[in-house]
Scaffold this motif. Sequence first.
Motif, PDB file in Angstrom:
ATOM      1  N   LYS A   1       6.407  10.865  -2.525  1.00  0.00           N
ATOM      2  CA  LYS A   1       6.751  10.671  -0.907  1.00  0.00           C
ATOM      3  C   LYS A   1       6.314  11.865  -0.136  1.00  0.00           C
ATOM      4  O   LYS A   1       6.882  11.786   1.622  1.00  0.00           O
ATOM      5  CB  LYS A   1       7.754  10.285  -0.469  1.00  0.00           C
ATOM      6  CG  LYS A   1       8.887   8.686  -0.736  1.00  0.00           C
ATOM      7  CD  LYS A   1      10.073   7.963  -0.929  1.00  0.00           C
ATOM      8  CE  LYS A   1       9.937   6.857  -1.108  1.00  0.00           C
ATOM      9  NZ  LYS A   1      11.932   5.681  -0.703  1.00  0.00           N
ATOM     10  N   ASP A   2       6.183  12.745  -0.449  1.00  0.00           N
ATOM     11  CA  ASP A   2       6.440  14.120   0.369  1.00  0.00           C
ATOM     12  C   ASP A   2       4.511  14.609   0.035  1.00  0.00           C
ATOM     13  O   ASP A   2       4.202  15.468   0.638  1.00  0.00           O
ATOM     14  CB  ASP A   2       6.674  16.145  -0.671  1.00  0.00           C
ATOM     15  CG  ASP A   2       8.422  15.201  -0.744  1.00  0.00           C
ATOM     16  OD1 ASP A   2       8.960  14.628   0.547  1.00  0.00           O
ATOM     17  OD2 ASP A   2       8.891  16.076  -1.792  1.00  0.00           O
TER      18      ASP A   2
ATOM     19  N   ARG B   1       1.750  10.509   3.298  1.00  0.00           N
ATOM     20  CA  ARG B   1       2.648  10.222   4.566  1.00  0.00           C
ATOM     21  C   ARG B   1       1.687   9.966   5.883  1.00  0.00           C
ATOM     22  O   ARG B   1       1.566   8.616   6.703  1.00  0.00           O
ATOM     23  CB  ARG B   1       2.123  11.764   5.557  1.00  0.00           C
ATOM     24  CG  ARG B   1       3.830  12.427   4.777  1.00  0.00           C
ATOM     25  CD  ARG B   1       3.713  13.975   4.903  1.00  0.00           C
ATOM     26  NE  ARG B   1       2.651  15.291   5.121  1.00  0.00           N
ATOM     27  CZ  ARG B   1       2.830  15.970   4.237  1.00  0.00           C
ATOM     28  NH1 ARG B   1       3.741  16.041   3.433  1.00  0.00           N
ATOM     29  NH2 ARG B   1       1.659  16.912   3.918  1.00  0.00           N
ATOM     30  N   ARG B   2       0.036   9.826   5.155  1.00  0.00           N
ATOM     31  CA  ARG B   2      -0.893   9.398   6.095  1.00  0.00           C
ATOM     32  C   ARG B   2      -1.053   7.975   5.345  1.00  0.00           C
ATOM     33  O   ARG B   2      -1.575   6.924   6.844  1.00  0.00           O
ATOM     34  CB  ARG B   2      -2.273   9.701   5.516  1.00  0.00           C
ATOM     35  CG  ARG B   2      -2.907  11.727   6.319  1.00  0.00           C
ATOM     36  CD  ARG B   2      -4.113  11.396   4.884  1.00  0.00           C
ATOM     37  NE  ARG B   2      -4.840  13.350   5.504  1.00  0.00           N
ATOM     38  CZ  ARG B   2      -5.602  13.840   5.773  1.00  0.00           C
ATOM     39  NH1 ARG B   2      -6.527  13.401   4.599  1.00  0.00           N
ATOM     40  NH2 ARG B   2      -6.417  14.549   5.803  1.00  0.00           N
TER      41      ARG B   2
ATOM     42  N   TYR C   1       1.228  -1.012  -0.306  1.00  0.00           N
ATOM     43  CA  TYR C   1      -0.015  -0.151  -0.061  1.00  0.00           C
ATOM     44  C   TYR C   1       1.233   1.334   0.429  1.00  0.00           C
ATOM     45  O   TYR C   1       0.526   1.990  -0.406  1.00  0.00           O
ATOM     46  CB  TYR C   1      -1.074  -0.391   0.747  1.00  0.00           C
ATOM     47  CG  TYR C   1      -1.664   1.136   0.995  1.00  0.00           C
ATOM     48  CD1 TYR C   1      -2.371   1.043   0.093  1.00  0.00           C
ATOM     49  CD2 TYR C   1      -1.702   1.839   2.550  1.00  0.00           C
ATOM     50  CE1 TYR C   1      -3.778   2.513   0.370  1.00  0.00           C
ATOM     51  CE2 TYR C   1      -2.241   3.006   2.659  1.00  0.00           C
ATOM     52  CZ  TYR C   1      -3.264   3.773   1.441  1.00  0.00           C
ATOM     53  OH  TYR C   1      -4.231   4.840   1.113  1.00  0.00           O
ATOM     54  N   THR C   2       1.880   1.458   1.215  1.00  0.00           N
ATOM     55  CA  THR C   2       2.669   3.056   1.209  1.00  0.00           C
ATOM     56  C   THR C   2       3.546   2.846  -0.796  1.00  0.00           C
ATOM     57  O   THR C   2       4.236   3.781  -0.700  1.00  0.00           O
ATOM     58  CB  THR C   2       3.911   2.017   1.880  1.00  0.00           C
ATOM     59  OG1 THR C   2       3.988   0.949   1.881  1.00  0.00           O
ATOM     60  CG2 THR C   2       2.725   2.457   3.571  1.00  0.00           C
ATOM     61  N   LYS C   3       3.865   1.653  -1.059  1.00  0.00           N
ATOM     62  CA  LYS C   3       4.240   1.648  -2.151  1.00  0.00           C
ATOM     63  C   LYS C   3       4.141   2.374  -3.386  1.00  0.00           C
ATOM     64  O   LYS C   3       4.219   3.302  -4.325  1.00  0.00           O
ATOM     65  CB  LYS C   3       5.437   0.612  -2.665  1.00  0.00           C
ATOM     66  CG  LYS C   3       5.871  -0.091  -3.810  1.00  0.00           C
ATOM     67  CD  LYS C   3       7.929   1.190  -3.610  1.00  0.00           C
ATOM     68  CE  LYS C   3       8.144   0.959  -5.061  1.00  0.00           C
ATOM     69  NZ  LYS C   3       9.823   1.411  -4.844  1.00  0.00           N
ATOM     70  N   ILE C   4       2.408   1.953  -3.097  1.00  0.00           N
ATOM     71  CA  ILE C   4       1.545   1.846  -4.124  1.00  0.00           C
ATOM     72  C   ILE C   4       1.336   3.691  -4.138  1.00  0.00           C
ATOM     73  O   ILE C   4       1.335   4.513  -5.451  1.00  0.00           O
ATOM     74  CB  ILE C   4       0.274   1.438  -4.186  1.00  0.00           C
ATOM     75  CG1 ILE C   4       0.783   0.570  -4.958  1.00  0.00           C
ATOM     76  CG2 ILE C   4      -0.849   2.442  -5.467  1.00  0.00           C
ATOM     77  CD1 ILE C   4      -0.376  -0.820  -4.301  1.00  0.00           C
ATOM     78  N   LEU C   5       1.743   4.352  -2.847  1.00  0.00           N
ATOM     79  CA  LEU C   5       1.126   5.443  -3.076  1.00  0.00           C
ATOM     80  C   LEU C   5       2.325   6.314  -3.123  1.00  0.00           C
ATOM     81  O   LEU C   5       2.244   7.642  -3.285  1.00  0.00           O
ATOM     82  CB  LEU C   5       0.532   5.274  -0.648  1.00  0.00           C
ATOM     83  CG  LEU C   5      -0.572   5.394  -0.715  1.00  0.00           C
ATOM     84  CD1 LEU C   5      -0.856   5.074   0.583  1.00  0.00           C
ATOM     85  CD2 LEU C   5      -1.431   5.756  -1.080  1.00  0.00           C
ATOM     86  N   SER C   6       3.500   5.714  -2.818  1.00  0.00           N
ATOM     87  CA  SER C   6       5.142   6.336  -3.214  1.00  0.00           C
ATOM     88  C   SER C   6       4.641   6.974  -4.813  1.00  0.00           C
ATOM     89  O   SER C   6       5.069   7.452  -4.581  1.00  0.00           O
ATOM     90  CB  SER C   6       6.133   5.891  -2.300  1.00  0.00           C
ATOM     91  OG  SER C   6       6.933   6.257  -3.173  1.00  0.00           O
TER      92      SER C   6
END
Length: 284
Positions: free
Chosen positions: A249-250, A255-256, A239-244
Motif C-alpha cells: 500500500k505504500d 497510489r496511482r 485492480y487496487t487489491k492486486i496492486l496492494s
Amino acid sequence: PLNLIKDLSALAFTSILGLCAVMYTVMFMVYRALDGSYNTGAVGTVGRFIADKVIDPAPSFDLSSMWNVDLRSLVLVSNFGLAFIAHYNAPTYYREMKKESPASFPRMVRTAYAILAVIYVTTMCAGYATFGDTAKGNILLNYHPNDALAFLGRLATGFSVIFGFPLVSRGAREGLKNASMALGYPSISDPKNHMSVVLVMLIGASILAILVDDIKVIAGFSGAAMGSFLVYICPPLIYTKILSNFYGKDSLEYRRGKRALAFIPFGMLIGIMGVTMTYKSMKA
C-alpha cells in the motif's frame, strides 16, 4: 446438449454460426432502412409495408433529435452495460486460447469489442432510421408480418440466441458453483450433479423468457444494476487489491492505481439512475 459442454472451445463452430446469423440480421435492417419499404411518406412515397396500415404504431420521428442527450439516455447507457459484459467468461477464454499470453489476450479483447461496437451502432442507427420513436425493445417486432427478410431475421436471431446461450449459461453456472462453495454447499459443484444443475438453470431461464414479453425490461434493469457493478465497480476494487498485495500500500503503483476507485461512485450513480429511468420508461 450445448449447455452440457464444459469446454468452450467446442462451441467455436456454433459461435461462428451465431455470428453469421447476427450479421444477416444487421444487413437486412440496413437494407430495409435504405430501400424505403417503411417510408412514412413525409419524404417521398409511402413504403409498401406502411401503406396497408398493418403496422401499429407506425414509424414516427416527432421526438427525434440529432444531439439531444437527457436523463432518458441513461436507458441506453444501461443497455450498453449489458451489451459489453463478457467478464464472467474471461478467465476461461484466456485459458482456452491457442496461444495465450498477457499480450495476445488484450489484443483479442480490443478486436472483439471493436467489432461489437460497430455491430451495435449499425443496428441502432438502422432501427431508429426505420421506425424512429416507435422502435420496440425487440426491434424485430416492429417489422411487417409479411416482410420475408424480417421473418428470416427473426429465425436468424433465434439461432444466434441458441448458439450464444451456452456461453452465458457457462458463466452463470460457474458463478453459482463458486457462490455455493463459499456458502458451504459443495454438492452443486459435484460433477455428478452437472446435468441437474444445467437443467434447473435452463428451465428457470426459459420460464423467465416466457413470462417477460419485453426484452428491454431485462436488458435495462440487468444492464443498469449488474452491468454497472461489473463494469465500473468490481474492476477498480480488484485492480487496487492486486496492486496492494503485489506492491504494497505504500508503493507508487498502488497510489496511482487508487485513481481507478473514482469509477466506483460513477458506477453507483449510473446504476441508480439507469434503474430509475428504465422503470420510468416502462411506466410510460
